[in-house]
Design an enzyme around this catalytic site. Structure first.
Site, PDB file in Angstrom:
ATOM      1  N   THR A   1       0.819  -1.209   0.000  1.00 43.11           N
ATOM      2  CA  THR A   1       0.000   0.000   0.000  1.00 43.11           C
ATOM      3  C   THR A   1       0.855   1.261   0.000  1.00 43.11           C
ATOM      4  O   THR A   1       0.519   2.245  -0.656  1.00 43.11           O
ATOM      5  CB  THR A   1      -0.937  -0.008   1.223  1.00 43.11           C
ATOM      6  OG1 THR A   1      -1.816  -1.135   1.120  1.00 43.11           O
ATOM      7  CG2 THR A   1      -1.762   1.262   1.305  1.00 43.11           C
TER       8      THR A   1
ATOM      9  N   THR B   1       1.206  -4.476   4.295  1.00 43.69           N
ATOM     10  CA  THR B   1       0.923  -4.738   5.712  1.00 43.69           C
ATOM     11  C   THR B   1       0.397  -6.147   5.978  1.00 43.69           C
ATOM     12  O   THR B   1       0.420  -6.613   7.116  1.00 43.69           O
ATOM     13  CB  THR B   1      -0.086  -3.719   6.265  1.00 43.69           C
ATOM     14  OG1 THR B   1      -1.292  -3.769   5.492  1.00 43.69           O
ATOM     15  CG2 THR B   1       0.494  -2.306   6.218  1.00 43.69           C
TER      16      THR B   1
END
Length: 332
Positions: free
Chosen positions: A14, A97
Site C-alpha cells: 500500500t 501490511t
C-alpha cells in the site's frame, strides 16, 4: 551538519500504491500502479530532510504472495547493501501490511547486519487524502538512523509507534492504528522532536541468531491448524498427507483443541511430526501441562501462530530434536 545515510528497499504494498484518486482508499490495488523505491522517495521528498536516503530497487510484489524466496532475497540484499555502503546508519524496507509482521520476524531471526533494519507500511495508498504513507516512511527512516535503535533487532514503525518484530501484529483491517504489541506495548514513539525508546526486547535476535539460510533452497513445510468448535482434525490429516514436518496448533485460549483435532495432532506427533501448541487468542502464553506433555506437543510461548510457524520452520533446518526446538522457542 552531515545527515545520516539510510537505505530504502521497496517491495511494493500500500505504501507504494497509487489509486484512482484521493478518495480511493480500498480498491487501489486493482489499478495496478505500484511505485519502485526511487519513485516513492520522489513522491515524498520530505524524506531528504531527515537523512541521505539511498533507493534500493528490489521488486514489487503483493505482500500475500511473499514467502521464503523473498525473505531469503531480502536477507541477502540487506547484507549486500551494508557491504556496498559501509557508512550506512540503517535500512528501511517498505512492505505491504498483510505479511509485514512475518517478514519482520523472519528477518529478526536471519538478517546478518549490525545496523537497524526497520519495516514500514501504510494503511492508505500514497495517493489518498490523509495518507499515512509519507509520515510513516519519514518516521521509519528516523528510527533506522537513530543510534538508540541499534541492538534492538528488526523493528516495525507505523502510526508514530516503534514495535519489536517478535511481538507486533496486525489487528485491524483498515484502521491506521492496526499494528499493536498486545502483551507488552510499543518500544517507543516517533515524535516531532525525538525518537524516544522506553524498553528493549530481551529475546535473542539477529545478527546473533543461530540460523543460517544461505544454502537452504526451501524451508521445511510447517502448517497451521486453526481450532474451532466441532473441529474434527481433517485439516491436520491433510497437512500430514501433504508432507508437513511441523504443525502449529492455533488452539483455544490458553492452548486447547477440540477432541477430534487433538486425536489427529497426537497421531501426527507419533509419526515424528513436530506439533507446537499456540493459541488463536492473539495474546498470552501457552503452557506445557500434563496433557500436552503426554501427547508429545511443544509450546509456542507467547508467539502467535504465524510467527511460531516461522520459528519452527527455521528450527527444523537445524534439528528435529524436541528438546533443541523447545530451547529455541524459549530463546527467540
Amino acid at each position: 551538519m552531515t545527515k545520516p545515510k539510510v537505505a530504502f528497499i521497496g517491495t511494493g504494498g500500500t505504501i507504494a500504491s497509487l489509486g484512482r484518486g484521493p478518495l480511493d482508499v480500498q480498491d487501489y490495488s486493482a489499478v495496478g500502479h505500484v511505485m519502485h523505491a526511487e519513485e516513492i522517495l520522489d513522491r515524498w521528498p520530505e524524506t531528504a530532510l531527515v537523512a541521505d536516503v539511498i533507493a534500493v530497487r528490489y521488486r514489487n510484489i503483493v505482500s500475500p504472495a511473499i514467502g521464503f524466496p523473498e525473505w531469503k532475497d531480502l536477507t541477502a540484499l540487506c547484507r549486500q547493501v551494508v557491504i556496498d555502503h559501509p557508512d550506512l546508519a540503517g535500512i528501511v524496507i517498505g512492505h505491504g501490511t498483510a505479511t509485514l509482521e512475518e517478514t519482520a520476524y523472519f528477518l529478526n531471526l536471519t538478517v546478518k547486519v549490525a545496523i537497524p533494519v526497520v519495516l514500514v507500511g501504510a494503511q492508505r495508498p500514497s495517493s489518498a487524502l490523509s495518507s499515512d504513507a509519507g509520515m510513516n516512511l519519514v518516521s521509519a527512516i528516523r528510527v533506522a538512523a537513530s543510534p538508540d535503535a541499534r541492538g534492538m533487532g528488526v523493528l516495525a514503525v507505523l502510526n508514530d509507534e516503534i514495535h519489536a518484530a517478535r511481538e507486533v501484529t496486525k489487528t485491524s483491517t483498515l484502521r491506521l492504528q492496526t499494528f499493536r504489541t498486545p502483551d507488552f506495548g510499543v518500544l517507543g514513539h516517533v515524535d516531532g522532536d525525538a525518537v524516544a525508546f522506553y524498553r528493549r526486547p530481551i529475546r535473542r535476535h539477529a545478527p546473533d541468531a543461530e540460523f543460517d539460510i544461505g544454502e537452504i533452497q526451501a524451508l521445511p513445510r510447517v502448517d497451521i491448524s486453526y481450532s474451532y468448535a466441532g473441529g474434527d482434525g481433517a485439516a491436520v490429516r491433510a497437512f500430514v498427507a501433504a508432507g508437513a514436518r511441523g504443525i502449529i496448533a492455533a488452539g483455544f485460549a490458553p492452548g486447547f483443541c477440540p477432541p477430534g483435532e487433538i486425536d489427529a495432532l497426537t497421531e501426527a506427533a507419533r509419526q515424528g511430526i513436530v506439533v507446537v501448541q499456540s493459541t488463536r487468542a492473539g495474546s498470552g502464553r501457552t503452557f506445557r501441562g500434563t496433557r500436552l506433555r503426554q501427547a508429545g506437543f511443544l509450546i509456542a510461548d507467547n508467539l502467535n501462530p504465524q510467527k511460531a510457524r516461522i520459528l519452527l520452520s527455521l528450527a527444523l533446518t537445524a534439528s528435529s530434536d524436541p528438546d533443541v526446538i523447545m530451547r529455541m522457542f524459549r530463546t527467540y
